[in-house]
Design a protein around this motif. Structure first.
Motif, PDB file in Angstrom:
ATOM      1  N   PHE A  56       0.837  -1.204   0.000  1.00 26.75           N
ATOM      2  CA  PHE A  56       0.000   0.000   0.000  1.00 26.75           C
ATOM      3  C   PHE A  56       0.868   1.247   0.000  1.00 26.75           C
ATOM      4  N   SER A  57       0.243   2.372  -0.327  1.00 26.12           N
ATOM      5  CA  SER A  57       0.933   3.659  -0.393  1.00 26.12           C
ATOM      6  C   SER A  57       0.158   4.714   0.372  1.00 26.12           C
ATOM      7  N   LEU A  58       0.891   5.638   0.963  1.00 24.18           N
ATOM      8  CA  LEU A  58       0.306   6.791   1.637  1.00 24.18           C
ATOM      9  C   LEU A  58       0.805   8.068   0.984  1.00 24.18           C
ATOM     10  N   ALA A  59      -0.068   9.007   0.835  1.00 28.61           N
ATOM     11  CA  ALA A  59       0.257  10.331   0.290  1.00 28.61           C
ATOM     12  C   ALA A  59       0.831  10.254  -1.121  1.00 28.61           C
ATOM     13  N   GLY A  60       0.652   9.137  -1.787  1.00 32.27           N
ATOM     14  CA  GLY A  60       1.119   8.994  -3.157  1.00 32.27           C
ATOM     15  C   GLY A  60       2.616   8.882  -3.319  1.00 32.27           C
ATOM     16  N   ARG A  61       3.347   8.792  -2.196  1.00 33.40           N
ATOM     17  CA  ARG A  61       4.808   8.772  -2.337  1.00 33.40           C
ATOM     18  C   ARG A  61       5.531   7.978  -1.255  1.00 33.40           C
ATOM     19  N   VAL A  62       4.844   7.483  -0.240  1.00 34.67           N
ATOM     20  CA  VAL A  62       5.472   6.602   0.746  1.00 34.67           C
ATOM     21  C   VAL A  62       4.860   5.224   0.552  1.00 34.67           C
ATOM     22  N   HIS A  63       5.678   4.309   0.086  1.00 27.40           N
ATOM     23  CA  HIS A  63       5.190   3.025  -0.426  1.00 27.40           C
ATOM     24  C   HIS A  63       5.651   1.877   0.470  1.00 27.40           C
ATOM     25  N   PHE A  64       4.725   0.993   0.809  1.00 26.07           N
ATOM     26  CA  PHE A  64       4.981  -0.092   1.749  1.00 26.07           C
ATOM     27  C   PHE A  64       4.957  -1.428   1.012  1.00 26.07           C
ATOM     28  N   LEU A  65       6.091  -2.125   1.074  1.00 23.11           N
ATOM     29  CA  LEU A  65       6.278  -3.363   0.324  1.00 23.11           C
ATOM     30  C   LEU A  65       6.634  -4.498   1.284  1.00 23.11           C
ATOM     31  N   PRO A  66       6.409  -5.747   0.865  1.00 24.47           N
ATOM     32  CA  PRO A  66       6.807  -6.880   1.709  1.00 24.47           C
ATOM     33  C   PRO A  66       8.326  -6.957   1.839  1.00 24.47           C
ATOM     34  N   GLY A  67       8.765  -7.767   2.795  1.00 27.75           N
ATOM     35  CA  GLY A  67      10.200  -7.983   2.942  1.00 27.75           C
ATOM     36  C   GLY A  67      10.755  -9.006   1.972  1.00 27.75           C
ATOM     37  N   PHE A  68       9.885  -9.810   1.357  1.00 29.08           N
ATOM     38  CA  PHE A  68      10.342 -10.859   0.442  1.00 29.08           C
ATOM     39  C   PHE A  68      10.768 -10.254  -0.900  1.00 29.08           C
ATOM     40  N   PRO A  69      12.022 -10.427  -1.293  1.00 29.18           N
ATOM     41  CA  PRO A  69      12.476  -9.836  -2.561  1.00 29.18           C
ATOM     42  C   PRO A  69      11.644 -10.238  -3.773  1.00 29.18           C
ATOM     43  N   VAL A  70      11.215 -11.512  -3.835  1.00 30.38           N
ATOM     44  CA  VAL A  70      10.479 -11.988  -5.002  1.00 30.38           C
ATOM     45  C   VAL A  70       9.170 -11.221  -5.182  1.00 30.38           C
ATOM     46  N   MET A  71       8.654 -10.669  -4.108  1.00 31.06           N
ATOM     47  CA  MET A  71       7.446  -9.845  -4.189  1.00 31.06           C
ATOM     48  C   MET A  71       7.801  -8.365  -4.294  1.00 31.06           C
ATOM     49  N   ALA A  72       8.696  -7.925  -3.423  1.00 34.59           N
ATOM     50  CA  ALA A  72       8.954  -6.488  -3.275  1.00 34.59           C
ATOM     51  C   ALA A  72       9.556  -5.856  -4.521  1.00 34.59           C
ATOM     52  N   TRP A  73      10.469  -6.532  -5.193  1.00 36.23           N
ATOM     53  CA  TRP A  73      11.174  -5.884  -6.292  1.00 36.23           C
ATOM     54  C   TRP A  73      10.279  -5.596  -7.491  1.00 36.23           C
ATOM     55  N   PRO A  74       9.456  -6.566  -7.958  1.00 30.30           N
ATOM     56  CA  PRO A  74       8.530  -6.199  -9.044  1.00 30.30           C
ATOM     57  C   PRO A  74       7.492  -5.174  -8.613  1.00 30.30           C
ATOM     58  N   MET A  75       7.142  -5.150  -7.341  1.00 30.88           N
ATOM     59  CA  MET A  75       6.192  -4.147  -6.850  1.00 30.88           C
ATOM     60  C   MET A  75       6.826  -2.760  -6.873  1.00 30.88           C
ATOM     61  N   MET A  76       8.095  -2.663  -6.491  1.00 31.11           N
ATOM     62  CA  MET A  76       8.794  -1.377  -6.559  1.00 31.11           C
ATOM     63  C   MET A  76       8.898  -0.910  -8.003  1.00 31.11           C
ATOM     64  N   ALA A  77       9.222  -1.827  -8.917  1.00 29.46           N
ATOM     65  CA  ALA A  77       9.315  -1.471 -10.333  1.00 29.46           C
ATOM     66  C   ALA A  77       7.974  -0.954 -10.845  1.00 29.46           C
ATOM     67  N   TRP A  78       6.890  -1.603 -10.440  1.00 29.86           N
ATOM     68  CA  TRP A  78       5.548  -1.169 -10.865  1.00 29.86           C
ATOM     69  C   TRP A  78       5.268   0.244 -10.377  1.00 29.86           C
ATOM     70  N   VAL A  79       5.580   0.519  -9.121  1.00 30.77           N
ATOM     71  CA  VAL A  79       5.343   1.858  -8.562  1.00 30.77           C
ATOM     72  C   VAL A  79       6.144   2.905  -9.321  1.00 30.77           C
ATOM     73  N   LEU A  80       7.413   2.611  -9.577  1.00 30.06           N
ATOM     74  CA  LEU A  80       8.254   3.570 -10.297  1.00 30.06           C
ATOM     75  C   LEU A  80       7.716   3.852 -11.692  1.00 30.06           C
ATOM     76  N   ASP A  81       7.207   2.828 -12.357  1.00 31.77           N
ATOM     77  CA  ASP A  81       6.758   2.999 -13.741  1.00 31.77           C
ATOM     78  C   ASP A  81       5.348   3.577 -13.846  1.00 31.77           C
TER      79      ASP A  81
END
Length: 261
Positions: free
Chosen positions: A146-171
């Motif tokens: 989930f994200s707050l204020a459109g710029r603070v983004h909360f991701l799981p600790g598991f790399p297999v989940m977190a990294w594609p989620m971070m890429a999605w947010v950036l794009d």
């Protein structure tokens, strides 16, 4: 600026090595972006809340990794609510995604899906997030961040989940920032030098060519070069060329022994 908050006692104790920092830098670099800061914090609710409060107040884009599960040591969701000054509630879209995941697991196991089972209710806890938050899709198992204020983004600790989620947010949410952190570096090897002898030149270059930054990476026991300094400048491409030429000129004036890499 872009920052990271990496949460977990296991990182601070050494039971697990953090992999998020290096990967986050890679994901940002691929998009012409740069990391400004990173912080590590254990599973202490007060400290997590303080870090998240600072992130929300900073105006920075921040990625927080870890602690959004539903076990007793997962405090991030509650801390995010306190930092934002809002209650937690089950997000309706998150609920649908999590129930869909639970149904898929039941089918895989060949059992009847029970929406009131302890496992289902426990998984639904991961959809209890700060009111007003937006969800981040999780392509691995559908349980969202989930994200707050459109710029603070909360991701799981598991790399297999977190990294594609971070890429999605950036794009999808920060495409306008792509390319804004792209820097160029130019450097030379200065052999047998002491940093103290080079400091005046470094200060002069930074003063003349701001916002270009000078960097100095000393080595005392290199097997081939011996004691040396990797001395260079970094900044926007159109600014670095002039600063680097001035650096070389200055090194020649003081009789430094230099070689290009």
């Amino acid at each position: 600026m872009i920052g990271l908050i990496i949460i977990g006692d296991e990182i601070l104790s050494g039971r697990r090595q953090d992999k998020h920092l290096v990967k986050a830098i890679e994901l940002l670099s691929e998009r012409g972006m740069a990391l400004s800061w990173a912080r590590y914090v254990g599973d202490d609710p007060d400290r997590i809340t303080a870090e998240l409060s600072a992130a929300l107040a900073s105006g920075d884009v921040v990625f927080s990794f870890g602690g959004i599960g539903a076990t007793p040591d997962d405090h991030t969701r509650a801390c995010a609510g306190r930092a934002a000054g809002v209650e937690l509630a089950l997000h309706l879209q998150a609920k649908e995604l999590i129930l869909g995941r639970c149904q898929a697991i039941a089918r895989e196991e060949g059992v009847e899906f029970d929406p009131a089972s302890a496992d289902t209710l426990r998984r639904l806890e991961m959809g209890v997030i700060p009111v007003g938050a937006d969800i981040i899709p999780n392509p691995y198992n559908q349980i969202p961040g989930f994200s707050l204020a459109g710029r603070v983004h909360f991701l799981p600790g598991f790399p297999v989940m977190a990294w594609p989620m971070m890429a999605w947010v950036l794009d999808h949410w920060h495409a306008a920032l792509h390319g804004q952190g792209r820097l160029e570096e130019r450097s030379v090897i200065v052999q047998g030098a002491m940093e103290s002898h080079l400091t005046p030149l470094m200060l002069e270059i930074e003063a003349r060519y701001a916002p270009v930054k000078v960097f100095s990476l000393p080595s005392v026991d290199h097997p081939e070069l011996g004691r040396h300094i990797d001395l260079g400048v970094k900044g926007a491409a159109n600014e670095v060329e002039h600063a680097f030429a001035a650096l070389i000129e200055g090194l020649n004036k003081i009789g430094a022994r230099i070689c290009t890499k």
